[in-house]
Design a protein around this motif. Structure first.
Motif, mmCIF file in Angstrom:
data_model
loop_
_atom_site.group_PDB
_atom_site.id
_atom_site.type_symbol
_atom_site.label_atom_id
_atom_site.label_comp_id
_atom_site.label_asym_id
_atom_site.label_seq_id
_atom_site.Cartn_x
_atom_site.Cartn_y
_atom_site.Cartn_z
ATOM 1 N N ARG A 84 -46.601 19.430 -17.301
ATOM 2 C CA ARG A 84 -47.176 17.731 -16.703
ATOM 3 C C ARG A 84 -48.412 17.566 -18.126
ATOM 4 N N SER A 85 -47.891 16.792 -19.153
ATOM 5 C CA SER A 85 -48.576 16.243 -20.166
ATOM 6 C C SER A 85 -47.739 15.916 -21.540
ATOM 7 N N SER A 86 -48.006 15.347 -21.961
ATOM 8 C CA SER A 86 -47.041 14.695 -23.389
ATOM 9 C C SER A 86 -47.780 15.619 -24.418
ATOM 10 N N ASP A 87 -48.779 16.119 -24.329
ATOM 11 C CA ASP A 87 -49.617 17.548 -24.738
ATOM 12 C C ASP A 87 -48.910 18.889 -24.503
ATOM 13 N N GLN A 88 -49.123 18.806 -24.184
ATOM 14 C CA GLN A 88 -47.971 20.395 -23.220
ATOM 15 C C GLN A 88 -46.765 19.910 -24.169
ATOM 16 N N ALA A 89 -45.779 19.285 -23.671
ATOM 17 C CA ALA A 89 -44.487 18.703 -24.152
ATOM 18 C C ALA A 89 -44.422 18.846 -25.418
ATOM 19 N N GLN A 90 -44.890 18.506 -25.909
ATOM 20 C CA GLN A 90 -44.682 18.449 -27.967
ATOM 21 C C GLN A 90 -45.472 19.613 -28.277
ATOM 22 N N PHE A 91 -46.262 20.308 -27.542
ATOM 23 C CA PHE A 91 -46.241 21.634 -28.371
ATOM 24 C C PHE A 91 -44.852 22.269 -28.584
ATOM 25 N N PHE A 92 -44.449 22.662 -26.569
ATOM 26 C CA PHE A 92 -43.797 23.813 -26.624
ATOM 27 C C PHE A 92 -42.031 23.045 -27.685
ATOM 28 N N ILE A 93 -41.895 21.985 -28.321
ATOM 29 C CA ILE A 93 -41.562 21.342 -28.458
ATOM 30 C C ILE A 93 -40.844 21.640 -30.400
ATOM 31 N N ASP A 94 -42.323 21.394 -30.534
ATOM 32 C CA ASP A 94 -43.034 21.698 -32.197
ATOM 33 C C ASP A 94 -42.933 23.242 -32.314
ATOM 34 N N GLN A 95 -42.869 24.515 -31.121
ATOM 35 C CA GLN A 95 -43.140 25.706 -31.265
ATOM 36 C C GLN A 95 -40.932 26.084 -31.114
ATOM 37 N N VAL A 112 -47.130 10.146 -15.255
ATOM 38 C CA VAL A 112 -46.590 10.765 -15.997
ATOM 39 C C VAL A 112 -45.419 11.109 -16.130
ATOM 40 N N SER A 113 -44.662 11.173 -15.087
ATOM 41 C CA SER A 113 -43.409 11.280 -14.938
ATOM 42 C C SER A 113 -42.926 9.909 -16.574
ATOM 43 N N MET A 117 -40.792 10.602 -19.675
ATOM 44 C CA MET A 117 -39.971 10.520 -20.957
ATOM 45 C C MET A 117 -39.271 9.638 -21.452
ATOM 46 N N ALA A 118 -40.716 8.607 -21.304
ATOM 47 C CA ALA A 118 -41.167 7.267 -22.691
ATOM 48 C C ALA A 118 -40.603 8.417 -24.257
ATOM 49 N N ARG A 119 -41.937 9.735 -24.243
ATOM 50 C CA ARG A 119 -41.403 10.131 -25.555
ATOM 51 C C ARG A 119 -40.720 11.315 -25.742
ATOM 52 N N PHE A 120 -39.629 11.840 -24.473
ATOM 53 C CA PHE A 120 -39.271 12.527 -24.510
ATOM 54 C C PHE A 120 -37.723 13.040 -23.873
ATOM 55 N N GLN A 121 -36.789 12.000 -23.421
ATOM 56 C CA GLN A 121 -36.142 11.339 -22.666
ATOM 57 C C GLN A 121 -34.984 12.669 -23.163
ATOM 58 N N GLY A 159 -34.703 8.394 -15.259
ATOM 59 C CA GLY A 159 -34.434 8.322 -16.989
ATOM 60 C C GLY A 159 -34.014 10.145 -16.760
ATOM 61 N N PHE A 160 -34.119 10.967 -16.127
ATOM 62 C CA PHE A 160 -33.184 12.514 -16.114
ATOM 63 C C PHE A 160 -31.964 12.124 -16.298
ATOM 64 N N LYS A 161 -31.226 12.787 -17.773
ATOM 65 C CA LYS A 161 -30.249 13.069 -17.715
ATOM 66 C C LYS A 161 -29.598 14.278 -17.612
ATOM 67 N N ARG A 162 -30.111 14.878 -17.094
ATOM 68 C CA ARG A 162 -29.982 16.607 -16.679
ATOM 69 C C ARG A 162 -30.471 17.172 -15.538
ATOM 70 N N LEU A 163 -30.253 18.285 -14.985
ATOM 71 C CA LEU A 163 -30.940 18.551 -13.308
ATOM 72 C C LEU A 163 -30.253 19.613 -13.384
ATOM 73 N N LEU A 164 -31.713 20.140 -13.137
ATOM 74 C CA LEU A 164 -32.254 21.544 -13.049
ATOM 75 C C LEU A 164 -32.338 22.322 -10.937
ATOM 76 N N PHE A 165 -31.294 22.776 -10.584
ATOM 77 C CA PHE A 165 -31.288 22.959 -9.383
ATOM 78 C C PHE A 165 -31.783 24.546 -9.229
#
Length: 238
Positions: A84-95, A112-113, A117-121, A159-165
């Motif tokens: 739910r934040s850019s910091d959390q997203a960046q952490f997992f990408i870095d891993q 936040v969405s 999207m602007a940083r991690f699309q 701008g999401f390009k993939r869905l998880l249902f």
């Protein structure tokens, strides 16, 4: 059909997708390693605690990601739960995460969405957790006055390009709601991966007939119980 063995992590242990029954006696790192040894090239990790806002399993997920990175073949990992934040997203990408799942934040904060999207699309997947076509959120503990179709269209607009249902079954063992899955894929034109209620070879055999459905998330614990599922996973990843 791409198959993603799914580890649902709660309090540092792997639990069944439905939440029914106790945690697995097998340590998450050992279970992940065993699936990789069996040939899995994709995996989904779900932080149930973070999704419910009751702590997190971030360090454990990082360890699993690092183990996957150390393999001699590429392993694509999807991470979900409480991103739910850019910091959390960046952490997992870095891993080393390949995909990140945004769920609750889609209907709680448009700001936040849009920031994510602007940083991690390229990394983002929009999650739609629903029962009977109606959205559930925060680890399924509450409902939103929103249909799965409306949320899918909102995700596309972001701008999401993939869905998880994630289809939340009415009762354990209920047949998957493939009709909603196909409707979401056709309405948005986006590739869709489905999980939650896909629990058997019969379900996986039926899935490819539904337009737009590109993959299935299957509880990792089921592969230990059903040799047929394991054989199908190995064939899909060969």
């Amino acid at each position: 059909m791409k198959i993603y063995p799914t580890l649902n992590l709660q309090h540092g242990r792997v639990i069944p997708t439905t939440g029914q029954g106790g945690p697995s006696a097998e340590a998450p790192l050992d279970l992940a390693a065993r699936l990789l040894d069996e040939g899995a090239t994709r995996m989904a990790l779900v932080d149930v605690d973070a999704a419910m806002g009751k702590g997190n399993n971030r360090d454990l997920i990082a360890q699993i990601l690092q183990r996957c990175q150390a393999r001699d073949r590429k392993v694509c990992i999807q991470v979900a739960g409480g991103i739910r934040s850019s910091d959390q997203a960046q952490f997992f990408i870095d891993q080393g995460a390949v995909w990140l799942v945004a769920g609750t934040i889609l209907h709680k904060s448009s700001l936040v969405s849009e920031q994510l999207m602007a940083r991690f699309q390229p990394f983002l997947t929009a999650a739609i957790d629903a029962r009977g076509g109606q959205v559930h959120r925060s680890g399924w503990v509450d409902t939103a006055n929103l249909s799965a179709l409306d949320l899918a269209l909102r995700a596309k607009a972001y701008g999401f390009k993939r869905l998880l249902f994630v289809d939340i079954p009415e009762v354990p063992g209920a047949d998957p709601d493939f009709a909603t899955a196909e409707a979401l894929a056709l309405a948005t034109g986006l590739p869709l991966v489905m999980g939650g209620s896909i629990t058997s070879l019969r379900h996986l055999d039926a899935a490819p007939a539904h337009l737009g459905l590109k993959g299935a998330l299957v509880d990792a614990l089921l592969f230990r119980e059903d040799p047929g599922l394991l054989a199908l996973l190995q064939a899909a990843c060969a």
